[in-house]
Design a protein around this motif. Structure first.
Motif, short mmCIF file in Angstrom:
data_model
loop_
_atom_site.label_atom_id
_atom_site.label_comp_id
_atom_site.label_asym_id
_atom_site.label_seq_id
_atom_site.Cartn_x
_atom_site.Cartn_y
_atom_site.Cartn_z
N TRP A 67 0.73 -1.07 -0.21
CA TRP A 67 0.13 -0.14 0.21
C TRP A 67 1.00 1.09 0.25
CZ3 TRP A 67 -5.20 0.62 0.39
CH2 TRP A 67 -5.83 1.52 0.66
N VAL A 68 1.77 1.13 1.32
CA VAL A 68 2.55 2.16 1.18
C VAL A 68 3.41 2.38 -0.24
CG1 VAL A 68 5.10 3.70 2.42
CG2 VAL A 68 2.85 2.31 3.87
N ALA A 69 3.51 1.76 -0.92
CA ALA A 69 5.03 1.37 -2.08
C ALA A 69 4.00 2.08 -3.31
CB ALA A 69 5.49 0.34 -1.80
N VAL A 70 2.86 1.43 -2.87
CA VAL A 70 2.05 1.83 -4.48
C VAL A 70 1.81 3.38 -4.44
CG1 VAL A 70 0.03 1.50 -6.16
CG2 VAL A 70 1.44 -0.57 -5.11
N ASN A 71 1.36 3.84 -3.04
CA ASN A 71 0.62 5.11 -3.21
C ASN A 71 2.00 6.51 -2.95
OD1 ASN A 71 -1.98 5.01 -2.35
ND2 ASN A 71 -1.79 3.30 -1.65
N VAL A 82 -5.11 9.52 -4.88
CA VAL A 82 -3.95 8.64 -4.01
C VAL A 82 -3.83 9.49 -2.31
CG1 VAL A 82 -1.52 8.52 -3.14
CG2 VAL A 82 -2.35 9.04 -5.83
N ASP A 83 -3.64 7.92 -2.20
CA ASP A 83 -3.55 7.70 -0.07
C ASP A 83 -2.44 8.52 0.24
OD1 ASP A 83 -4.19 8.25 2.20
OD2 ASP A 83 -3.96 5.68 2.26
N GLU A 84 -2.50 9.92 -0.18
CA GLU A 84 -1.43 10.15 0.49
C GLU A 84 -0.46 10.21 1.70
OE1 GLU A 84 -1.86 15.02 -1.32
OE2 GLU A 84 -2.08 14.68 -2.72
N PRO A 85 0.28 10.89 2.46
CA PRO A 85 0.57 10.05 3.19
C PRO A 85 0.28 11.23 4.50
CG PRO A 85 2.93 10.45 1.93
CD PRO A 85 2.04 10.34 1.42
N PRO A 86 -0.24 11.12 5.53
CA PRO A 86 0.39 10.02 6.73
C PRO A 86 -0.41 9.06 6.53
CG PRO A 86 -0.96 11.38 7.99
CD PRO A 86 -0.42 12.48 6.01
N PHE A 87 -0.53 8.68 4.53
CA PHE A 87 -2.04 7.23 4.66
C PHE A 87 -3.68 7.35 5.20
CE2 PHE A 87 3.00 6.03 3.98
CZ PHE A 87 3.51 6.43 2.26
N PHE A 88 -3.76 8.36 5.35
CA PHE A 88 -5.40 8.53 5.97
C PHE A 88 -6.39 6.79 6.02
CE2 PHE A 88 -9.60 9.30 6.01
CZ PHE A 88 -9.95 9.79 7.35
N TRP A 89 -6.42 6.41 4.06
CA TRP A 89 -7.38 5.45 4.23
C TRP A 89 -6.77 4.16 4.70
CZ3 TRP A 89 -12.26 5.62 3.00
CH2 TRP A 89 -12.15 6.50 2.41
#
Length: 157
Positions: A67-71, A82-89
């Motif tokens: 998830w982190v890599a793809v986003n 996109v689920d931007e950092p800090p990755f809310f979703w």
């Protein structure tokens, strides 16, 4: 030659037939309790067993890493949704998963505690019968103590 540190083997206080009857009664009770479990609770317990497995741990690590890599890659590539950092979703998914995992484990743990309590009562009753009545037992045990009469209620008359 006898070793003074090894205790002498103790004589078995119960004859084999009584011991087998008691074991059959306890096995029958375990089977009856398993049959009384609802299909929903059984499903939840199976899921909680999976949650505690190494396969689930590996899945979570791969999922979060992926998830982190793809986003991050999508964010740098200019993707719009996109689920931007800090990755809310991702935080929402992980939090929901933690809630469900906690509930499933608590359901399983409460059932295991009930079974443990019931088995402790049965063990006490078997020991009490063995001490009080000698070698007679399985029929008295079955008649007087094998049927639970309610939670936290003494089985002794």
């Amino acid at each position: 030659m006898n070793d003074p540190l090894d205790p002498a083997p103790a004589a078995d206080p119960l004859p084999a037939s009584t011991r087998e009857k008691n074991l059959d009664v306890v096995a029958g009770l375990d089977q009856k309790q398993e049959e009384e479990v609802s299909s929903t609770r059984n499903l939840i317990e199976r899921i909680s067993l999976f949650f505690g497995s190494p396969a689930y741990f590996a899945f979570v690590i791969r999922f979060v890493s992926g998830w982190v890599a793809v986003n991050l890659w999508g964010w740098h590539a200019g993707w719009r949704h996109v689920d931007e950092p800090p990755f809310f979703w991702l935080q929402g998914i992980v939090s929901s998963n933690a809630l469900l995992l906690t509930v499933a484990v608590l359901i399983r743990q409460s059932r295991m505690a009930e079974l443990s309590e019931h088995r402790a009562h049965l063990d006490l009753q078997i020991n009490r019968l063995d001490g009080a009545k000698g070698h007679e037992g399985a029929s008295d045990f079955e008649r007087n103590f094998a049927r639970p009469r309610g939670r936290f209620i003494s089985y002794f008359k």
